[in-house]
Design a protein around this motif. Sequence first.
Motif, PDB file in Angstrom:
ATOM      1  N   SER A  41       0.862  -1.184   0.000  1.00  0.00           N
ATOM      2  CA  SER A  41       0.000   0.000   0.000  1.00  0.00           C
ATOM      3  C   SER A  41       0.900   1.237   0.000  1.00  0.00           C
ATOM      4  O   SER A  41       1.889   1.283   0.741  1.00  0.00           O
ATOM      5  N   GLY A  42       0.589   2.192  -0.854  1.00  0.00           N
ATOM      6  CA  GLY A  42       1.394   3.407  -0.917  1.00  0.00           C
ATOM      7  C   GLY A  42       2.670   3.264  -1.725  1.00  0.00           C
ATOM      8  O   GLY A  42       3.487   4.185  -1.782  1.00  0.00           O
ATOM      9  N   LYS A  45       1.523   1.773  -6.980  1.00  0.00           N
ATOM     10  CA  LYS A  45       0.929   0.899  -8.015  1.00  0.00           C
ATOM     11  C   LYS A  45      -0.050   1.653  -8.912  1.00  0.00           C
ATOM     12  O   LYS A  45       0.069   1.636 -10.128  1.00  0.00           O
ATOM     13  N   ARG A  72     -12.958  -2.619  -5.027  1.00  0.00           N
ATOM     14  CA  ARG A  72     -13.444  -2.996  -3.701  1.00  0.00           C
ATOM     15  C   ARG A  72     -14.725  -2.250  -3.325  1.00  0.00           C
ATOM     16  O   ARG A  72     -15.409  -2.615  -2.379  1.00  0.00           O
ATOM     17  N   PHE A  81     -10.101  -7.830   4.450  1.00  0.00           N
ATOM     18  CA  PHE A  81      -8.657  -7.990   4.286  1.00  0.00           C
ATOM     19  C   PHE A  81      -8.084  -9.203   5.032  1.00  0.00           C
ATOM     20  O   PHE A  81      -6.896  -9.248   5.320  1.00  0.00           O
ATOM     21  N   ARG A  86      -8.612 -11.836   0.718  1.00  0.00           N
ATOM     22  CA  ARG A  86      -7.625 -11.348  -0.268  1.00  0.00           C
ATOM     23  C   ARG A  86      -7.457 -12.366  -1.390  1.00  0.00           C
ATOM     24  O   ARG A  86      -7.329 -11.996  -2.564  1.00  0.00           O
ATOM     25  N   ASN A  89     -10.455 -11.975  -3.539  1.00  0.00           N
ATOM     26  CA  ASN A  89     -10.317 -10.699  -4.248  1.00  0.00           C
ATOM     27  C   ASN A  89      -9.477 -10.899  -5.512  1.00  0.00           C
ATOM     28  O   ASN A  89      -9.896 -10.559  -6.624  1.00  0.00           O
ATOM     29  N   PHE A 111      -3.358  -3.987  -7.640  1.00  0.00           N
ATOM     30  CA  PHE A 111      -3.777  -4.597  -6.370  1.00  0.00           C
ATOM     31  C   PHE A 111      -2.530  -5.015  -5.605  1.00  0.00           C
ATOM     32  O   PHE A 111      -1.553  -5.469  -6.231  1.00  0.00           O
ATOM     33  N   ILE A 112      -2.596  -4.956  -4.284  1.00  0.00           N
ATOM     34  CA  ILE A 112      -1.439  -5.388  -3.500  1.00  0.00           C
ATOM     35  C   ILE A 112      -1.082  -6.809  -3.913  1.00  0.00           C
ATOM     36  O   ILE A 112       0.059  -7.136  -4.125  1.00  0.00           O
ATOM     37  N   SER A 113      -2.100  -7.662  -4.040  1.00  0.00           N
ATOM     38  CA  SER A 113      -1.931  -9.085  -4.400  1.00  0.00           C
ATOM     39  C   SER A 113      -0.715  -9.674  -3.675  1.00  0.00           C
ATOM     40  O   SER A 113       0.299  -9.985  -4.304  1.00  0.00           O
ATOM     41  N   PRO A 114      -0.847  -9.843  -2.343  1.00  0.00           N
ATOM     42  CA  PRO A 114       0.327 -10.145  -1.511  1.00  0.00           C
ATOM     43  C   PRO A 114       0.868 -11.567  -1.606  1.00  0.00           C
ATOM     44  O   PRO A 114       1.997 -11.791  -1.179  1.00  0.00           O
ATOM     45  N   LYS A 149      -3.058   7.862   2.617  1.00  0.00           N
ATOM     46  CA  LYS A 149      -4.415   7.753   3.173  1.00  0.00           C
ATOM     47  C   LYS A 149      -4.403   7.677   4.706  1.00  0.00           C
ATOM     48  O   LYS A 149      -5.434   7.408   5.321  1.00  0.00           O
ATOM     49  N   LEU A 151      -3.241   5.361   6.463  1.00  0.00           N
ATOM     50  CA  LEU A 151      -3.554   3.992   6.904  1.00  0.00           C
ATOM     51  C   LEU A 151      -2.423   3.362   7.715  1.00  0.00           C
ATOM     52  O   LEU A 151      -2.673   2.571   8.628  1.00  0.00           O
ATOM     53  N   ASN A 162      -4.571  -6.479  10.384  1.00  0.00           N
ATOM     54  CA  ASN A 162      -4.215  -7.178   9.132  1.00  0.00           C
ATOM     55  C   ASN A 162      -3.738  -6.208   8.062  1.00  0.00           C
ATOM     56  O   ASN A 162      -4.174  -6.289   6.908  1.00  0.00           O
ATOM     57  N   PHE A 163      -2.892  -5.265   8.427  1.00  0.00           N
ATOM     58  CA  PHE A 163      -2.416  -4.319   7.412  1.00  0.00           C
ATOM     59  C   PHE A 163      -1.147  -4.866   6.755  1.00  0.00           C
ATOM     60  O   PHE A 163      -0.188  -5.257   7.446  1.00  0.00           O
TER      61      PHE A 163
HETATM   62  S1  PPS Z   1      -5.289  -7.116  -1.695  1.00  0.00           S
HETATM   63  O1  PPS Z   1      -4.333  -7.469  -0.625  1.00  0.00           O
HETATM   64  O2  PPS Z   1      -4.676  -7.283  -3.028  1.00  0.00           O
HETATM   65  O3  PPS Z   1      -6.517  -7.895  -1.566  1.00  0.00           O
HETATM   66  O4  PPS Z   1      -5.618  -5.577  -1.472  1.00  0.00           O
HETATM   67  P1  PPS Z   1      -6.240  -4.525  -2.513  1.00  0.00           P
HETATM   68  O5  PPS Z   1      -7.517  -5.026  -3.087  1.00  0.00           O
HETATM   69  O6  PPS Z   1      -5.198  -4.093  -3.463  1.00  0.00           O
HETATM   70  O7  PPS Z   1      -6.630  -3.306  -1.574  1.00  0.00           O
HETATM   71  C1  PPS Z   1      -5.629  -2.512  -1.010  1.00  0.00           C
HETATM   72  C2  PPS Z   1      -6.162  -1.112  -0.640  1.00  0.00           C
HETATM   73  O8  PPS Z   1      -7.080  -1.213   0.446  1.00  0.00           O
HETATM   74  C3  PPS Z   1      -6.763  -0.264   1.463  1.00  0.00           C
HETATM   75  N1  PPS Z   1      -6.655  -1.037   2.707  1.00  0.00           N
HETATM   76  C4  PPS Z   1      -5.727  -1.956   3.045  1.00  0.00           C
HETATM   77  N2  PPS Z   1      -4.598  -2.393   2.427  1.00  0.00           N
HETATM   78  C5  PPS Z   1      -3.878  -3.369   3.051  1.00  0.00           C
HETATM   79  N3  PPS Z   1      -4.199  -3.930   4.241  1.00  0.00           N
HETATM   80  C6  PPS Z   1      -5.317  -3.513   4.890  1.00  0.00           C
HETATM   81  N4  PPS Z   1      -5.657  -4.070   6.055  1.00  0.00           N
HETATM   82  C7  PPS Z   1      -6.131  -2.493   4.292  1.00  0.00           C
HETATM   83  N5  PPS Z   1      -7.276  -1.869   4.656  1.00  0.00           N
HETATM   84  C8  PPS Z   1      -7.583  -1.003   3.697  1.00  0.00           C
HETATM   85  C9  PPS Z   1      -5.549   0.493   1.046  1.00  0.00           C
HETATM   86  O9  PPS Z   1      -6.021   1.767   0.690  1.00  0.00           O
HETATM   87  C10 PPS Z   1      -5.021  -0.236  -0.194  1.00  0.00           C
HETATM   88  O10 PPS Z   1      -4.791   0.678  -1.268  1.00  0.00           O
HETATM   89  P2  PPS Z   1      -3.348   0.896  -1.934  1.00  0.00           P
HETATM   90  O11 PPS Z   1      -3.685   1.520  -3.257  1.00  0.00           O
HETATM   91  O12 PPS Z   1      -2.676  -0.442  -2.081  1.00  0.00           O
HETATM   92  O13 PPS Z   1      -2.630   1.817  -1.052  1.00  0.00           O
END
Ligand code: PPS
Length: 205
Positions: A41-42, A45, A72, A81, A86, A89, A111-114, A149, A151, A162-163
């Motif tokens: 995140s951040g 992407k 989402r 999350f 995920r 998703n 997507f983060i797609s971890p 954001k 976050l 779960n971040f």
């Molecule tokens: S994933 O892991 O691929 O299912 O996530 P994704 O659909 O890309 O969503 C990521 C964006 O959701 C917000 N967000 C969080 N991210 C990570 N962990 C947690 N717990 C969470 N909660 C909310 C966040 O704004 C992510 O946006 P990006 O653009 O990645 O910063």
Amino acid sequence: VVDVANEKSSDVVWHLASVSHAQREAANGHAPAVLWFTGLSGSGKSTVANAVDKMLHDLGCKTYVLDGDNVRHGLNGDLGFSDTDRVENIRRIGEVSKLFVDAGLLVSTAFISPFVEDRASVRAQLRDNQFIEVYIDTPIEVCEQRDPKGLYKKARNGEIKNFTGIDSAYELPTSPEVHVKTAEQSIEACALQVVDYLKENGYID
Ligand code: PPS
């Protein structure tokens, strides 16, 4: 007891397309593919994906962007999350990407797609060369400093559980097709790196 509603019906017949892949490709003037942006995140992407999309659009390509936050709110509005959510998703995004690729587009997904396994299953569903993994490699310290954001702050305070990168895993891509470092170069240079990959590998002229 058979749950009929969950069974794939034998009455569902796959329709053959009357426009072939080759015809779509010829009409569009480029090869289709999914540019699969993955990163924290951040990490940048969405920013890089949108910059690439604009460059490709300006070159006359048929393009589209599927973005985490937007999807989402709609298609995946029922998912959170947890690891399970995920996985679902990414499975759904994979299916949607496949449809866009089938339609002949260069689709960018942000997507983060971890999880390695989920990215691999999307790749496995597409034909050779139709999945291009773009690793947006930005150190977590930089992402946390950007915190667009707010976050990361909330995650550190325990307001968000779960971040990714804090208390949820991000599994590093092992052999991405494109490896982009946003902390070391401009957005334009990052986007050009992706567009150059497409040129060098014959997707676009
Ligand atoms: S994933 O892991 O691929 O299912 O996530 P994704 O659909 O890309 O969503 C990521 C964006 O959701 C917000 N967000 C969080 N991210 C990570 N962990 C947690 N717990 C969470 N909660 C909310 C966040 O704004 C992510 O946006 P990006 O653009 O990645 O910063």
